[in-house]
Write an enzyme that holds these catalytic residues in place. Structure first.
Site, short mmCIF file in Angstrom:
data_model
loop_
_atom_site.label_atom_id
_atom_site.label_comp_id
_atom_site.label_asym_id
_atom_site.label_seq_id
_atom_site.Cartn_x
_atom_site.Cartn_y
_atom_site.Cartn_z
N ASN A 9 -23.91 -31.21 -25.18
CA ASN A 9 -22.54 -30.69 -24.77
C ASN A 9 -21.65 -31.48 -25.75
OD1 ASN A 9 -19.99 -29.63 -23.87
ND2 ASN A 9 -20.17 -30.82 -21.76
N TRP A 10 -21.15 -30.70 -26.81
CA TRP A 10 -20.36 -31.60 -27.94
C TRP A 10 -18.89 -31.64 -27.39
CZ3 TRP A 10 -21.96 -28.45 -32.81
CH2 TRP A 10 -23.38 -28.83 -33.06
N LYS A 11 -18.66 -30.75 -26.35
CA LYS A 11 -17.02 -30.69 -25.82
C LYS A 11 -16.30 -30.43 -27.08
CE LYS A 11 -18.58 -34.00 -22.13
NZ LYS A 11 -18.36 -34.97 -21.09
N HIS A 95 -18.66 -26.90 -15.84
CA HIS A 95 -18.48 -28.49 -16.01
C HIS A 95 -17.36 -29.11 -15.32
CE1 HIS A 95 -18.01 -32.17 -18.46
NE2 HIS A 95 -19.37 -32.06 -18.58
N GLU A 97 -15.22 -31.18 -16.28
CA GLU A 97 -14.12 -31.27 -17.00
C GLU A 97 -13.13 -29.83 -16.71
OE1 GLU A 97 -15.69 -32.72 -20.49
OE2 GLU A 97 -16.19 -34.47 -19.68
N GLU A 167 -24.50 -33.47 -12.35
CA GLU A 167 -23.73 -34.45 -12.98
C GLU A 167 -22.84 -35.26 -12.17
OE1 GLU A 167 -23.62 -33.36 -17.59
OE2 GLU A 167 -22.04 -32.25 -16.49
N GLY A 173 -19.05 -39.83 -19.13
CA GLY A 173 -18.32 -40.50 -20.47
C GLY A 173 -17.91 -41.85 -19.69
N SER A 212 -23.76 -40.06 -19.11
CA SER A 212 -24.21 -41.13 -19.82
C SER A 212 -25.67 -41.35 -20.01
CB SER A 212 -23.55 -42.38 -19.23
OG SER A 212 -21.89 -42.29 -19.07
N GLY A 233 -23.66 -35.50 -23.27
CA GLY A 233 -22.23 -35.49 -23.96
C GLY A 233 -22.28 -36.20 -25.28
N GLY A 234 -21.86 -37.47 -25.03
CA GLY A 234 -21.48 -38.45 -26.10
C GLY A 234 -22.66 -38.68 -26.96
P1 PGA Z 1 -21.62 -37.77 -21.26
O1 PGA Z 1 -21.25 -36.37 -20.84
O2 PGA Z 1 -23.06 -37.95 -21.73
O3 PGA Z 1 -20.78 -38.37 -22.34
O4 PGA Z 1 -21.56 -38.63 -19.96
C1 PGA Z 1 -21.97 -35.51 -20.16
C2 PGA Z 1 -21.49 -34.08 -19.98
O5 PGA Z 1 -20.45 -34.26 -19.48
O6 PGA Z 1 -22.18 -33.27 -19.83
#
Ligand code: PGA
Length: 250
Positions: A9-11, A95, A97, A167, A173, A212, A233-234
């Site tokens: 998930n590149w956001k 998600h 966010e 999640e 993050g 994470s 994500g990251g």
């Molecule tokens: P993260 O994000 O791996 O950076 O914690 C995961 C996500 O939000 O899908």
């Protein structure tokens, strides 16, 4: 056997250049990925580039959100059919966010799941509790509520054709991962809830962990009985890190 799925998930990250480098790296390393299905969820505007670069490879792609509407006067929105126009297979819905920063509630997320599925996309439904909710001891209650909204909207069989990503919001993050046992407990709870509706769906539906997950902790997490992949994500922004997670599923 459930095939693990690792999805990036590149956001809101990347540029045309950096995405080219990232995808070149992923493609070069895919030969070593044995067990996992691999996908990347890109910002809308890069989906044409992603589609061009991944066409004919083993890596699938998808969007990070979609509109509940098919077309019309909805400035700034993107429909399911537009995602399909660029051969997206997946789309993330709900998600955290989107839920917290953009006010998407359970009902809207359930509608998005329904619209995505009906159009022929595979929704990746994100659920999970905040730190406050975990500390209050209502993690299961929150996950159950978020899941129930989708089951009520589309039914258990249709939910079973998607993917769930558990999640914990406090792990996203933050570098604070849920321990494999903490994650497994919630995954088992989710699968148990699915089983109350339909044992076949519970057995077949893939439940990713997200929050994470990285090259260092992926193996332990993915070794748990009910963890069937990761939403990353990251660590999905560097080919080497992402590939290390993909191979950790072997
Ligand atoms: P993260 O994000 O791996 O950076 O914690 C995961 C996500 O939000 O899908």
């Amino acid at each position: 056997m459930r095939k693990p799925i690792i999805a990036g998930n590149w956001k809101m990250n990347g540029s045309r250049d950096s995405i080219k480098t990232l995808l070149d790296g992923i493609k070069a390393g895919m030969g070593d990925v044995k067990a996992a299905e691999v996908a990347v969820c890109a910002p809308y505007i890069y989906l044409p580039d992603v589609a061009d670069q991944l066409k004919g490879t083993a890596v699938a792609w998808g969007g990070q959100n979609l509109s509940t509407e098919e077309k019309g006067a909805f400035t700034g929105e993107i429909s399911a059919s537009m995602l399909l126009d660029f051969s997206c297979k997946y789309v993330i819905v709900g998600h955290s966010e989107r839920r917290t920063l953009y006010g998407e509630d359970d009902a809207l997320v359930a509608k998005k799941f329904a619209v995505a599925h009906k159009a022929g996309l595979t929704p990746i439904l994100c659920i999970g509790e905040t730190l406050e909710e975990r500390e209050k001891g209502i993690t299961e209650e929150v996950c159950a509520r978020q899941l129930k909204a989708v089951i009520d909207e589309v039914g258990i069989k249709t939910l079973g054709e998607g993917v769930i990503a558990y999640e914990p919001v406090w792990a996203i993050g933050t570098g604070k991962t849920a321990s494999p046992e903490q994650a497994q407990d919630v995954h088992a709870f989710i699968r148990g809830m699915l089983a109350e509706h339909d044992q076949g769906v519970a057995d077949g539906l893939r439940i990713q962990y997200g929050g994470s997950m990285n090259a260092g902790n992926a193996k332990e997490l993915l070794a748990m009985a009910d963890i069937d992949g990761g939403l990353i994500g990251g660590a999905s922004l560097k080919a080497e890190d992402f590939l290390a997670i993909c191979t950790a599923a072997d």
